[in-house]
Enzyme design. Structure first.
Site, PDB file in Angstrom:
ATOM      1  N   ASP A 186       0.880  -1.165   0.000  1.00 57.73           N
ATOM      2  CA  ASP A 186       0.000   0.000   0.000  1.00 57.73           C
ATOM      3  C   ASP A 186       0.922   1.221   0.000  1.00 57.73           C
ATOM      4  OD1 ASP A 186      -2.069   1.783   0.024  1.00 57.73           O
ATOM      5  OD2 ASP A 186      -3.154   0.860   1.685  1.00 57.73           O
TER       6      ASP A 186
HETATM    7  C1  BGC Z   1      -4.919   3.477  -0.074  1.00 63.29           C
HETATM    8  C2  BGC Z   1      -5.066   2.477  -1.202  1.00 63.29           C
HETATM    9  C3  BGC Z   1      -4.919   3.191  -2.517  1.00 63.29           C
HETATM   10  C4  BGC Z   1      -3.573   3.891  -2.551  1.00 63.29           C
HETATM   11  C5  BGC Z   1      -3.340   4.633  -3.841  1.00 63.29           C
HETATM   12  C6  BGC Z   1      -3.665   4.310  -0.199  1.00 63.29           C
HETATM   13  O1  BGC Z   1      -3.686   5.343   0.703  1.00 63.29           O
HETATM   14  O2  BGC Z   1      -4.912   2.794   1.150  1.00 63.29           O
HETATM   15  O3  BGC Z   1      -6.307   1.860  -1.132  1.00 63.29           O
HETATM   16  O4  BGC Z   1      -5.051   2.297  -3.568  1.00 63.29           O
HETATM   17  O5  BGC Z   1      -3.534   4.822  -1.487  1.00 63.29           O
HETATM   18  O6  BGC Z   1      -4.156   5.740  -3.926  1.00 63.29           O
END
Ligand code: BGC
Length: 755
Positions: A229
């Site tokens: 993530d």
């Molecule tokens: C989120 C993800 C997301 C990623 C890219 C993160 O903060 O937890 O779900 O895909 O950002 O935007």
């Protein structure tokens, strides 16, 4: 792409660049050897494509796109086909916008109603979350676009999401939290898995080799890319060794340097680095877009968003057929959400939509003459007396009031949890003020929210329509349901408890900054409320229709040869409108010697029935549907014995039940020892006969006591029977039985049961 050739040509300097993104959305590219880049974009509820140079903090700055209903509403459709269509639409949109990988679906379990990301997740039930997520992934990937299932795993709270440890026992982890991921990985083969921010049992998920390598790769056979993530990686060396193939977003030179040095020093072996690089290359090979012809239009996508929203609206309450509205009704619509809808949650799934329809504008274009008043301000919790009074003054002129309430934008987003599940005070105040007028007019509440709301005011209103976060077409879907153009068929994918205090983790959720202990184990959502027979506001699986369905002819047949259980039931539309019903199948395990919920969802089918139409719905269950995860042996185990098969319209509206003694599963293994209780022996006729043979002579009275028939025994005999059956074999020695006779019996019983 010749991966082997590329691998031979790439230098380690190039390889370390491939295992971390170059920026927020792209992977690295090279001209020698030729490795194209791929682009990712968030996707759960619509494409959030940001330009290369958009600052990551500018979450809401993205290219315009169709806003589909949030996952919470997709789940309420209980419709795999619609989840698939959503995936197809997102895949096409990604294709048309040169995006190769969609970052979705999010399939974490809604453990507490306070979870900040609940709107982005499907359900409190792992089967539902897994099957809908699976359909979504297949839909996306049918377009040659990758889907990334997230957030692996146990990211069920947002507060301290990067530092907190989800502390979960192994059985619960497998049966509840891993299960949706396992299903999707094995059945839809997603191109990506996103490792979550949190720790799991003390180890950061992005550094958790047991999870990312042993379980995901070795046990489940996952072959795609495991990415972090965003900003979850603190130590790129540890993460790569644990099984992260792609650190996102790229942490640039410093990360490359660290990984390179570790390879040079031997901390990371060449084969560890190569394995991650191969995973990335394979993803690039699979996802590189070759055909650039536009494949979808805004109009088509809007229609898909509308189709989903129409089936995701849940009619929670409908006293005296308040709804649908009658064409002669004079209707007052109240509440700013009717005009400026709340149709999506905040954070990385926020979509810039240009085509949002409001309930009010759709009403105004319909045959229904409606008036509108705001009644309250949506950006505050303070009561606005003037606005409220304006509503009260005109109430007597209307047959029906539609009051649009909901959480505010700032209440629901990724990155933080809620602190309560109450609607803002000013909204509840207005609701009560209207209800207190005790006029003849009917009051319908329309909710806009991404997760459970306290509805302790439900008795004061005539009808409640759960509109969730309906995406850009949500306003249209709501009007269609209110006016009867659409017969509602959504069902709750989460229990609405009577009070937040009734939730199993009420005292502990979000309390400890470092540890979130999942002390309720597998008893999440309805598994908890139903087992405890607690009153709830609206149960899991609940949702009304404007028609009625009858259930009959439940047939349950075990097919031992094919190792499956076939369940059939006839469902008929006995009302006066065509409609759709979600037939739910629950299994109650009355056999295994571990704590079991009273029942668990093991199948669901949604069918459309014309007036008077009857159809047979068939469920085919495998041994896996009867299994529980045995943490001592690290295996799924399904025990022969008694099960209840329940079929119904919600977890609390079971229409037909049948008990079945299963034989196709694994015989319950029993190892006799001095600790074995008399009850366990009585349960096995062969063992009990042996018991009588060995001890009948020396302990005639005792054997007689435990042979008593519970049905005909008197009170004293019953008490004795219960006491005696709790006795272990070793207790017989205390009663005067010679030691060796007990040992001889144990040996004989074990021999008899080995066969
Ligand atoms: C989120 C993800 C997301 C990623 C890219 C993160 O903060 O937890 O779900 O895909 O950002 O935007």
């Amino acid at each position: 792409m010749q991966i082997d050739e590329i691998m031979n040509t790439l230098t380690n300097q190039q390889k370390v660049k491939l295992v971390s993104g170059v920026d927020n959305w792209y992977t690295a590219k090279f001209s020698d050897p030729q490795v194209p880049e791929i682009m990712m974009a968030d996707g759960p509820a619509g494409l959030r494509k940001q330009s290369r140079d958009t600052d990551y903090q500018s979450v809401n700055q993205s290219q315009s796109a169709t806003s589909f209903p949030a996952a919470a509403m997709v789940a309420a459709t209980f419709n795999r086909e619609l989840a698939h269509q959503l995936g197809v639409a997102l895949g096409k949109a990604a294709h048309d916008n040169d995006v190769n990988m969609v970052l979705g679906p999010g399939v974490n379990i809604k453990r507490s109603p306070l979870g900040g990301r609940n709107f982005e997740y499907y359900s409190e039930d792992p089967l539902l979350a897994g099957q809908l997520g699976c359909a979504y992934v297949k839909g996306v990937q049918s377009q040659g676009i990758g889907a990334t299932v997230k957030h692996f795993v146990a990211n069920n709270r947002e507060n301290q999401r990067m530092t907190n440890s989800s502390d979960i026992d192994s059985r619960t982890l497998h049966e509840i939290y891993l299960k949706p991921f396992e299903h999707i990985i094995k059945h839809a083969h997603p191109a990506g898995v996103m490792a979550s921010y949190n720790k799991l049992n003390g180890t950061q998920v992005v550094e958790n080799k047991a999870l990312l390598s042993t379980l995901l790769r070795d046990e489940w056979g996952y072959a795609g890319v495991v990415m972090s993530d965003w900003y979850a990686v603190g130590d790129p060396v540890k993460s790569l060794k644990a099984g992260i193939d792609l650190e996102m977003p790229g942490n640039s030179a410093s990360s490359h340097q660290k990984v390179l040095q570790a390879v040079e020093s031997g901390d990371i072996t060449q084969s560890e680095l190569d394995q991650a690089v191969r995973h990335v290359l394979r993803m690039v090979e699979q996802l590189t877009i070759t055909n650039h012809a536009p494949s979808t239009s805004e109009r088509e996508n809007h229609q898909t968003a509308l189709d989903i929203a129409r089936e995701g609206v849940v009619l929670l309450k409908n006293d005296k057929n308040t709804l649908p509205l009658k064409s002669a009704d004079s209707v007052l619509v109240v509440g700013p959400f009717a005009k400026e809808p709340r149709y999506q949650g905040g954070g990385s799934s926020h979509v810039t939509s240009t085509h949002v329809t409001s309930m009010l504008e759709v009403f105004q274009m319909s045959d229904f003459a409606v008036d509108y008043l705001p009644g309250f301000s949506e950006n505050t919790v303070e009561v606005d007396r003037t606005k409220e009074q304006a509503v009260l003054d005109v109430l007597p002129h209307y047959d029906h009031v539609i009051l649009a309430l909901g959480y505010r934008d700032e209440d629901e987003s990724e990155g933080f949890d809620k602190t309560d599940i109450d609607l803002p005070d000013n909204q509840v105040h207005l609701l009560q003020a209207i209800a207190n007028q005790q006029l003849e007019s009917k009051l319908t509440i329309v909710l806009s929210n991404g997760s459970v709301v306290d509805v302790s005011w439900a008795d004061q209103v005539s009808a409640i329509v759960e509109g969730y976060l309906g995406g850009e077409a949500g306003g249209q879907a709501l009007v269609d349901v209110l006016t009867g153009v659409v017969n509602p068929s959504g069902k709750l994918a989460e229990t609405f408890p009577k009070r937040l205090a009734d939730t199993p983790m009420y005292e502990t959720f979000d309390r400890d900054l470092n540890h979130e202990v999942y002390h309720e184990g597998i008893f999440v959502g309805y598994r908890y409320y139903d087992t405890r027979k607690m009153a709830v506001a609206y149960p899991f699986g609940h949702g009304l229709s404007y028609t009625q369905f009858s259930y009959r002819n439940l047939v349950v047949e075990e097919d031992v040869t094919k190792k499956r259980l076939v369940v059939k039931v006839d469902v008929k539309n006995i009302g006066s409108r065509a409609g759709k019903e979600v037939i739910q199948l629950y299994i109650g395990n009355r056999t295994s010697d571990v704590p079991m919920p009273t029942h668990e969802l093991r199948g669901f089918e949604k069918i459309a029935l014309a007036i008077g139409e009857e159809r047979t719905v068939t469920f085919v269950l495998s041994s896996h549907d009867f299994s529980w995860f045995n943490p001592d042996k690290n295996v799924w185990q399904a025990d022969n014995g008694l099960y209840e098969i329940e079929v119904g319209a919600s977890a609390r509206d079971i229409r037909l039940t049948q008990s079945i003694e299963m034989n196709m599963l694994t015989p319950k293994h029993i190892h006799f020892s001095r600790e074995t209780s008399i009850a366990d022996i009585i349960a096995l006729p062969k063992a009990f006969q042996l018991f009588k043979d060995y001890f009948g002579r020396v302990m005639g009275g005792f054997t007689q006591t435990i042979s008593a028939d519970e049905k005909t025994a008197n009170a004293e005999q019953k008490t004795m029977l219960k006491m005696a059956t709790n006795f272990p074999l070793k207790g017989l020695v205390a009663l005067g039985v010679p030691d060796d006779l007990v040992d001889q019996f144990i040996q004989a019983a074990n021999t008899a049961f080995e066969a």
